[in-house]
Design a protein around this motif. Structure first.
Motif, short mmCIF file in Angstrom:
data_model
loop_
_atom_site.label_atom_id
_atom_site.label_comp_id
_atom_site.label_asym_id
_atom_site.label_seq_id
_atom_site.Cartn_x
_atom_site.Cartn_y
_atom_site.Cartn_z
N GLY A 7 0.82 -1.20 0.00
CA GLY A 7 0.00 0.00 0.00
C GLY A 7 0.85 1.24 0.00
O GLY A 7 2.03 1.23 -0.35
N THR A 8 0.24 2.35 0.42
CA THR A 8 0.89 3.65 0.44
C THR A 8 1.31 3.98 1.87
O THR A 8 0.52 3.79 2.81
N LEU A 9 2.51 4.48 2.02
CA LEU A 9 3.01 4.88 3.34
C LEU A 9 2.38 6.22 3.70
O LEU A 9 2.69 7.25 3.11
N ASP A 10 1.44 6.21 4.66
CA ASP A 10 0.78 7.44 5.09
C ASP A 10 1.63 8.24 6.06
O ASP A 10 1.73 9.45 5.94
N SER A 11 2.20 7.55 7.02
CA SER A 11 3.06 8.24 7.99
C SER A 11 4.06 7.24 8.55
O SER A 11 3.84 6.03 8.52
N LEU A 12 5.15 7.79 9.05
CA LEU A 12 6.22 6.95 9.58
C LEU A 12 6.81 7.66 10.78
O LEU A 12 7.30 8.78 10.68
N GLU A 13 6.72 7.02 11.93
CA GLU A 13 7.30 7.53 13.15
C GLU A 13 8.27 6.48 13.66
O GLU A 13 8.27 5.36 13.18
N ALA A 14 9.05 6.86 14.65
CA ALA A 14 10.01 5.91 15.22
C ALA A 14 9.30 4.65 15.66
O ALA A 14 8.48 4.66 16.56
N GLY A 15 9.59 3.57 14.97
CA GLY A 15 9.07 2.28 15.37
C GLY A 15 7.76 1.86 14.76
O GLY A 15 7.35 0.72 14.94
N GLN A 16 7.06 2.74 14.04
CA GLN A 16 5.83 2.28 13.42
C GLN A 16 5.47 3.07 12.17
O GLN A 16 5.79 4.23 12.05
N ALA A 17 4.82 2.36 11.25
CA ALA A 17 4.39 2.94 9.99
C ALA A 17 2.89 2.76 9.86
O ALA A 17 2.33 1.77 10.33
N LEU A 18 2.24 3.73 9.22
CA LEU A 18 0.83 3.62 8.90
C LEU A 18 0.74 3.38 7.40
O LEU A 18 1.13 4.21 6.60
N ILE A 19 0.26 2.19 7.03
CA ILE A 19 0.16 1.78 5.63
C ILE A 19 -1.30 1.80 5.21
O ILE A 19 -2.14 1.13 5.82
N ASP A 20 -1.60 2.57 4.17
CA ASP A 20 -2.95 2.64 3.62
C ASP A 20 -3.07 1.58 2.52
O ASP A 20 -2.39 1.65 1.50
N VAL A 21 -3.95 0.61 2.76
CA VAL A 21 -4.20 -0.45 1.78
C VAL A 21 -5.67 -0.33 1.37
O VAL A 21 -6.56 -0.71 2.13
N SER A 22 -5.89 0.26 0.21
CA SER A 22 -7.24 0.43 -0.33
C SER A 22 -8.19 1.11 0.66
O SER A 22 -9.32 0.67 0.86
N GLY A 23 -7.70 2.15 1.31
CA GLY A 23 -8.54 2.92 2.23
C GLY A 23 -8.55 2.44 3.67
O GLY A 23 -9.15 3.07 4.53
#
Length: 192
Positions: A7-23
């Motif tokens: 998916g798309t990398l929405d945000s990235l902080e130390a130790g974790q990523a928010l991945i958008d997969v089809s909403g």
């Protein structure tokens, strides 16, 4: 169980990523070396370990199957859970960690929060024979952990150091040569 996310990398902080997969946004725990490698909005694929607990479902993401396999190998050691294994993998790249374990270098693991001398020695004892069976753990090869430590001594962060090492040709095997190449990648002129 989730095995892979693309998916798309929405945000990235130390130790974790928010991945958008089809909403749908998935919070994935990643090694700290992952931070700074990809810009927000980049397309990303992560191989996932799903940890189910009584009160939570945690996702741990890695850029390759090799990283995921090493993560699972670390968790096979008594007393090492997913958070500790991820912390160990945040110290250095997988190849450097494998080499340190194969050489019996427990000190390379003690910079991880929660890993003391005894725990590091237990990791080495339990994994040394398993690591020797894996490829790319030849004793004559250099440990990138040494190069990262030297770069940190010069004031570079661990993330900057790992990023500089990723761009180095695998034909450079000596610590001195890899350090010089990393410094060039970081934009520093040095005489080796």
């Amino acid at each position: 169980m989730i095995g892979k996310l693309s998916g798309t990398l929405d945000s990235l902080e130390a130790g974790q990523a928010l991945i958008d997969v089809s909403g749908v946004g998935y919070v994935v725990r990643v090694p700290t070396g992952f931070v700074g490698l990809l810009p927000q909005g980049a397309r990303v694929t992560l191989f996932i370990h799903t940890a189910v607990r009584e009160d939570a479902i945690d996702l741990y993401g890695f850029t390759s199957m090799e990283e995921l396999g090493f993560f699972k190998l670390l968790m096979g050691v008594s007393g090492v859970g997913p958070k500790t294994a991820l912390g160990i993998m945040s110290v250095a790249d997988v190849l450097s960690l494998k080499r340190a374990i194969a050489k019996g270098d427990a000190a390379a693991l003690t910079s991880t929060f929660g890993i003391g001398k005894k725990s590091a020695e237990r990791l080495v004892v339990e994994l040394r024979d398993k690591i020797k069976l894996l490829p790319d753990t030849t004793p004559e090869a250099t440990s990138d952990a040494d190069v990262i430590e030297a770069l940190q001594g010069l004031g570079y962060s661990a993330t900057e150091s790992r990023k500089a090492l990723r761009d180095i040709s695998p034909t450079l095997v000596g610590t001195r040569e890899r350090l010089a190449a990393a410094l060039r990648n970081l934009g520093t002129n040095t005489t080796a």
